[in-house]
Write an enzyme that holds these catalytic residues in place. Structure first.
Site, PDB file in Angstrom:
ATOM      1  N   ASP A   1       0.832  -1.207   0.000  1.00 23.58           N
ATOM      2  CA  ASP A   1       0.000   0.000   0.000  1.00 23.58           C
ATOM      3  C   ASP A   1       0.868   1.259   0.000  1.00 23.58           C
ATOM      4  OD1 ASP A   1      -2.350   1.373   0.003  1.00 23.58           O
ATOM      5  OD2 ASP A   1      -2.873   0.926   2.085  1.00 23.58           O
TER       6      ASP A   1
ATOM      7  N   HIS B   1       3.011   3.493  -8.979  1.00 18.91           N
ATOM      8  CA  HIS B   1       2.879   2.054  -9.239  1.00 18.91           C
ATOM      9  C   HIS B   1       4.161   1.481  -9.854  1.00 18.91           C
ATOM     10  CE1 HIS B   1      -1.154   2.249  -7.916  1.00 18.91           C
ATOM     11  NE2 HIS B   1      -1.643   2.881  -8.971  1.00 18.91           N
TER      12      HIS B   1
ATOM     13  N   LEU C   1      11.400 -20.704  -4.523  1.00 22.34           N
ATOM     14  CA  LEU C   1      10.370 -19.808  -3.985  1.00 22.34           C
ATOM     15  C   LEU C   1       9.105 -19.845  -4.838  1.00 22.34           C
ATOM     16  CD1 LEU C   1       9.691 -17.290  -2.056  1.00 22.34           C
ATOM     17  CD2 LEU C   1      10.440 -15.894  -3.974  1.00 22.34           C
TER      18      LEU C   1
HETATM   19  C1  V0D Z   1       0.943  -1.845  -8.439  1.00 21.46           C
HETATM   20  C2  V0D Z   1       2.713  -2.234  -6.043  1.00 21.46           C
HETATM   21  C3  V0D Z   1       3.976  -6.434 -10.055  1.00 21.46           C
HETATM   22  C4  V0D Z   1       1.258  -2.612  -6.012  1.00 21.46           C
HETATM   23  C5  V0D Z   1       3.507  -3.021  -7.054  1.00 21.46           C
HETATM   24  C6  V0D Z   1      -2.131  -6.047 -12.000  1.00 21.46           C
HETATM   25  C7  V0D Z   1       0.340  -2.074  -7.087  1.00 21.46           C
HETATM   26  C8  V0D Z   1       3.243  -2.603  -8.475  1.00 21.46           C
HETATM   27  C9  V0D Z   1       2.882  -7.073 -10.622  1.00 21.46           C
HETATM   28  C10 V0D Z   1       2.853  -8.391 -11.215  1.00 21.46           C
HETATM   29  C11 V0D Z   1       1.473  -4.020  -9.538  1.00 21.46           C
HETATM   30  C12 V0D Z   1       1.686  -9.137 -11.242  1.00 21.46           C
HETATM   31  C13 V0D Z   1       1.676 -10.401 -11.785  1.00 21.46           C
HETATM   32  C14 V0D Z   1       2.834 -10.940 -12.277  1.00 21.46           C
HETATM   33  C15 V0D Z   1       4.003 -10.243 -12.242  1.00 21.46           C
HETATM   34  C16 V0D Z   1       4.015  -8.971 -11.721  1.00 21.46           C
HETATM   35  C17 V0D Z   1       1.826  -6.172 -10.475  1.00 21.46           C
HETATM   36  C18 V0D Z   1      -0.278  -5.256 -10.549  1.00 21.46           C
HETATM   37  C19 V0D Z   1       0.160  -4.141  -9.910  1.00 21.46           C
HETATM   38  C20 V0D Z   1      -1.724  -5.317 -10.881  1.00 21.46           C
HETATM   39  F1  V0D Z   1       2.828 -12.170 -12.783  1.00 21.46           F
HETATM   40  N1  V0D Z   1       3.619  -5.245  -9.590  1.00 21.46           N
HETATM   41  N2  V0D Z   1       2.316  -5.067  -9.841  1.00 21.46           N
HETATM   42  N3  V0D Z   1       0.536  -6.287 -10.848  1.00 21.46           N
HETATM   43  N4  V0D Z   1       1.892  -2.873  -8.879  1.00 21.46           N
END
Ligand code: V0D
Length: 254
Positions: free
Chosen positions: A34, A51, A145
């Protein structure tokens, strides 16, 4: 001496080495990431910049977890409520899995990481789902992991889905109502193959669960910090682990 040498050759920090030596490494750590929006706002940047910065933190923390032998990491990336955000932001977020995987997948495979998506696949755009499924497929045999991304995840939705499955089995005569016990419920959650988290970390100063793993966190140690997710470093992560190691878990016993 041996410890110092091991540390040198594995390029582990002193902090990481001390944590590992304590031998009470949490098997499963869950994280609510968050504070990305607030991080951006403080810098007069658009939310999407937060993000992107948050994604860098994901990479660092996953590495830090792997380095001390955590077996499962679950990262809360997108909730069932996040669809209510501005369309532009949702569209950007849905591209992050592809962006992350395009630069990280090869290294994750090299490090024997197994990637899994946790959540409902229903509403996801096909380009996001496709990237996730390719990554799951390419890493499914990996024994290191297990990295779970909770994406379009909501705990109540997950439990409703489990209840519907159980009701269907009862109706079909495959299951007696008395057979619905904790193990039966757990077997119908998205986390059926994963142990419950030992430690849950939430950043950015909010002290609540926000519909994250309500069933699975029943006995989990909870750790909160005011640090915003993009500012969260491996030092913060190891501090959380060290405090976890200092707590005595009793699971309701005395
Ligand atoms: C935004 C902070 C990695 C939280 C981190 C779809 C919110 C960055 C992924 C990710 C997001 C998801 C799946 C995967 C590999 C990477 C990600 C989302 C948002 C929303 F297989 N960061 N991340 N996915 N944020």
């Amino acid at each position: 001496m041996l410890e110092q040498l091991t540390q040198m050759f594995t390029r582990k920090s002193k902090q990481a080495a001390a944590i590992e030596a304590s031998s009470d490494i949490p098997v499963h750590v869950a994280v609510i990431m968050d504070g990305n929006g607030r991080w951006a706002k403080m810098r007069n940047l658009p939310r999407i910049a937060g993000h992107r910065a948050g994604m860098k933190a994901v990479k660092e923390i996953v590495k830090a977890a792997d380095a001390i032998g955590v077996k499962y990491m679950t990262m809360y990336a997108f909730s069932t409520e996040n669809w209510k955000r501005p369309q532009e932001e949702v569209d950007f977020l849905m591209k992050l899995p592809q962006e992350f995987l395009s630069t990280e997948l090869d290294e994750l495979i090299e490090r024997n990481v197994c990637l899994k998506m946790l959540g409902s696949k229903d509403e996801l755009p096909s380009h996001t789902l496709e990237a996730l499924e390719i990554a799951e497929e390419k890493t499914k045999g990996n024994t290191g992991l297990q990295l779970n991304f909770a994406l379009n995840y909501g705990s109540r939705k997950e439990m409703i889905h489990a209840m519907q499955e159980l009701a269907r089995k009862v109706q079909a005569g495959e299951l007696q109502p008395e057979e619905i016990d904790e193990a039966a419920v757990a077997r119908h959650l998205y986390t059926r193959d994963i142990p419950e988290p030992d430690l849950m970390i939430r950043t950015s100063g909010e002290i609540r669960l926000s519909n994250f793993m309500l069933w699975q966190l029943a006995y989990t140690e909870l750790w909160f910090t005011d640090v915003l997710w993009p500012d969260f470093t491996k030092e913060h992560f190891y501090q959380a682990i060290a405090e976890y190691q200092g707590r005595g878990r009793r699971y309701g016993a005395v």
